[in-house]
Design an enzyme around this catalytic site. Structure first.
Site, mmCIF file in Angstrom:
data_model
loop_
_atom_site.group_PDB
_atom_site.id
_atom_site.type_symbol
_atom_site.label_atom_id
_atom_site.label_comp_id
_atom_site.label_asym_id
_atom_site.label_seq_id
_atom_site.Cartn_x
_atom_site.Cartn_y
_atom_site.Cartn_z
ATOM 1 C CD GLN A 607 -3.134 -0.119 0.146
ATOM 2 O OE1 GLN A 607 -3.769 0.862 0.482
ATOM 3 N NE2 GLN A 607 -3.254 -0.646 -1.063
ATOM 4 C CD GLU A 674 -7.863 7.125 1.781
ATOM 5 O OE1 GLU A 674 -7.571 7.852 0.815
ATOM 6 O OE2 GLU A 674 -8.668 6.178 1.704
#
Length: 715
Positions: A607, A674
């Protein structure tokens, strides 16, 4: 070995690499027809006439649908609106009227027996327009305050604490920094597509690319005026979305309308060009930020203004200024947020929505302040580290940002970075180093999940959540394996279907903090039902039954009233710039992250490096080029919209500092997707300045902008 904390490979990996994973457009449905859109070629006006005769006569065509022959849907309002939707305005109702709101808006749809026939016939539809004046230029003079509903949702027009204007005037050192971040597109690998199939009883099944299948079911139920229980939405795999799959876009209702019209299942797959105007994007945002500080680097004033674009029919707003209010300790802070209505399609969340944009502005301004102070940029951030949330005054549920700064700086070699000209020059290139902070608020929502234990020792976890790539299948398997005391290979996960227990949006970095805890709770309830404590034999407790199912839930507690929660990070970048050609190469990025407990280090690293690559695009390559004369995105394709490729990416290092936030939620996780993007672009832009001495107050930092800036500087 505990499954949680282990670097386990994706359990769904084999299905994806062998082609067994079924995406929205891949489902094999009998008697399937295909639809293609006809899109407006003016940014504003009315449809004067539509000539469909040639299209209707084309081979394979089953129907040509326009506002003149398509039934009006009721489009019942939704109250309250989901968090992913704008709080003001009204969603687009396709094929309902003759009004054109933006270039690329669907104005007709062709349904045919094959995709090739549908698209060929769509080219034969002739539409004439009566154009009207359009707002196609981003003009801050037309900026207006967000509506009351938008402000209530955490995007206020004006906020202030202390007396920032007076403090700025009295500050010993000040900077005043403008900045522009252009429109960015999601450009995920999988285009959006929907297959709609009605049954003989009036039930509807939708195979849709979605990050929130429950939301699609509710939205389409309201659009068609039918009980949502008669709708099933299926989306087991999502080929990337970055936020584009959170909303229910007009093509979903159009696919259902087409299937209803022709009496057979219909697939509507958007072309790459259509994605640019029929799904959302990160909006263009312009900023001015003024920072004031004492000579020792203590921030005395922050005044931050931002203006974002939205459409004329919906008011999309972002939390662009939230990092400014929360990241650094400062008693005097003011933020001002405005919106510009334009004849464009509505923007939408895109990875790190608002926060990534706001930190691009804030972190480049902090770099300029450090230069004005003659201070190391890292020391400036450490000097103003906020031990409590400076906006609410609440303590953080956990915060290891100092460790992120220190450990990432050490791994990067920040203290030993080259400083003199000779050391920073390698051939034709100049070496530059930059850094930035990363911050993203941590949230969680309500969710349900079920766990079924079988007599053969296997278990099935079920929930309606999605997986757009972060590894939801794997992480939920790990949570259940540990909670049930089973080997990982005996746990299966089934997601992406409204027939399963309800789950919230798969976005905003909330999935593990929300659904992970619901799965753990379901496992606990199963143990309670069977009367088996940890370490006990669950299968034996079945007592000869084939299976036992338990359902669990998770929801926020009072922790949100007493604490603020967020993920944090520190990003360090090294770039190499050729001053003559203006080319920038990102040699390496190092990121240290405080994301709470890490369920799977391998997936977590994936990620983070994915976010770093996206940050390279934000800093150096990505921009939707908008022609103000036509009101049109001119590079709406993957050849000209320049997302980073392998050759653009240098060495990437991501690591995680020790963290475990059991105040925020029982699993101790804080969210990851995020934060992986936040701060990356700013660190790269700051490194470019370090290499060249140029302050480029807009991204992407392209070769031509570097060359032009050097020419303007006179060298």
């Amino acid at each position: 070995m505990n499954a949680i904390g282990s670097p386990i490979s994706r359990v769904d990996g084999p299905a994806k690499v062998t082609g067994a994973a079924t995406y929205a457009a891949d489902f094999a449905i009998a008697n399937l027809a295909h639809a293609a859109l006809v899109q407006a070629s003016v940014p504003a006006g009315r449809i004067a006439a539509i000539d469909t005769r040639a299209a209707e006569a084309a081979p394979g065509v089953l129907a040509v649908m326009t506002h003149e022959n398509t039934r009006r849907l009721p489009w019942h309002p939704r109250d309250p609106r989901p968090g992913v939707d704008p709080k003001s305005g009204e969603r687009l109702h396709p094929l309902e009227d003759d009004l054109v709101r933006y270039d690329g808006q669907p104005v007709a749809m062709v349904v045919a027996t094959s995709e090739v026939e549908a698209r060929a016939a769509a080219e034969l539809v002739r539409v004439s327009y009566a154009p009207t004046a359009a707002r196609t230029r981003f003009d801050p003079a037309y900026g207006h305050e967000p509506s009351a509903a938008t402000a209530k949702a955490g995007r206020p027009g004006d906020t202030a604490r202390g007396d920032p204007e007076d403090a700025f005037t009295r500050s010993e050192v000040t900077v005043d920094v403008p900045f522009v971040q252009p429109r960015e597109q999601h450009v995920a690998m999988e285009p959006h597509a929907t297959i709609a199939a009605w049954d003989d009883e009036g039930g509807l099944t939708l195979y849709d690319k979605s990050q929130w299948v429950d939301n699609v079911r509710t939205e389409i139920g309201l659009a068609f005026g039918i009980d949502e229980k008669r709708i099933r939405v299926i989306s087991p795999f999502v080929g990337g979305a970055f936020g584009s799959g959170l909303r229910t876009w007009p093509h979903v209702a159009m696919a259902a309308l087409a299937a209803e019209r022709v009496g057979r299942p219909v697939r509507l797959a958007l072309t790459r060009r259509a994605l640019f105007t029929n799904t959302g994007y990160r909006p263009r945002t312009e900023s001015r930020i003024r920072l004031g500080a004492d000579r020792d680097g203590t921030l005395s004033s922050i005044v931050h203004e931002a203006i974002g674009q939205t459409s004329t029919y919906e008011e999309y707003a972002e939390t662009t200024l939230t990092p400014t209010r929360q990241l650094y300790a400062c008693e005097n802070v003011a933020t001002h947020y405005r919106l510009v209505d334009m004849n464009v399609n509505t923007p939408s969340p895109m990875r790190g929505p608002g926060a990534a944009t706001g930190q691009l502005f804030l972190e480049t301004a902090m770099d300029e302040l450090a230069q004005a102070l003659g201070m190391d940029p890292l020391d400036l951030r450490l000097k103003n580290l906020a031990e409590r949330d400076p906006d609410s005054g609440k303590p953080w549920s956990s915060k290891a940002l100092r460790a992120c700064y220190e450990q990432a700086a050490e791994r990067f070699g920040w203290a030993d970075r080259p400083r003199d000209d000779a050391a920073r020059t390698v051939g034709h290139e100049r070496i530059g180093s930059g850094m930035a902070s990363a911050f993203y608020p941590a949230h969680r929502s309500k969710a349900r999940a079920s766990v079924t234990l079988y007599a053969n020792g296997g278990a099935m976890v079920q929930a309606a959540t999605s997986d757009m790539g972060p590894g939801t299948y794997t992480a939920l398997s790990q949570v259940a394996a540990d909670a049930l005391g089973l080997p990982l290979e005996q746990v299966r996960v089934e997601i992406g279907d409204t027939a399963l227990p309800q789950a919230p949006a798969h976005g905003g970095s909330i999935t593990m903090a929300t659904l992970g805890n619901a799965v753990a709770n379901a496992c606990s309830r199963l143990r309670e039902d069977l009367g088996v404590e940890n370490g006990g034999d669950l299968v034996a407790a079945l007592g000869g039954r084939d299976s036992h199912r338990a359902e669990g839930s998770s929801s926020p507690g009072k922790e949100a009233q007493d604490y603020e929660s967020a993920a944090f990070g520190a990003i360090f970048a090294e770039v190499r710039v050729d001053p003559e050609l203006g080319t920038v190469r990102v040699a390496r990025l190092v990121g240290g992250y405080d994301v709470g407990r890490v369920v799977n280090p391998k997936l977590a690293r994936s990620q983070c490096i994915g976010g770093m690559v996206q940050g390279i695009g934000m800093a150096l390559t990505e921009e939707a080029l908008f022609d103000e004369r036509l009101g049109r995105v001119m590079n709406a394709n993957l050849a000209e919209y320049l997302a980073p490729v392998c050759a653009d990416v240098g060495a990437l290092e991501a690591f995680f500092v020790e963290s475990d936030d059991r105040i925020f939620n029982p699993l101790g996780v804080k969210g990851l997707a995020e934060i992986a993007l936040c701060g990356v672009a700013a660190a790269i832009v700051n490194a470019v300045h370090d290499a060249t001495g140029l302050r480029l107050h807009r991204v992407p930092v392209t070769p031509e902008r570097i060359v032009m800036a050097q020419a303007a500087r006179g060298g």
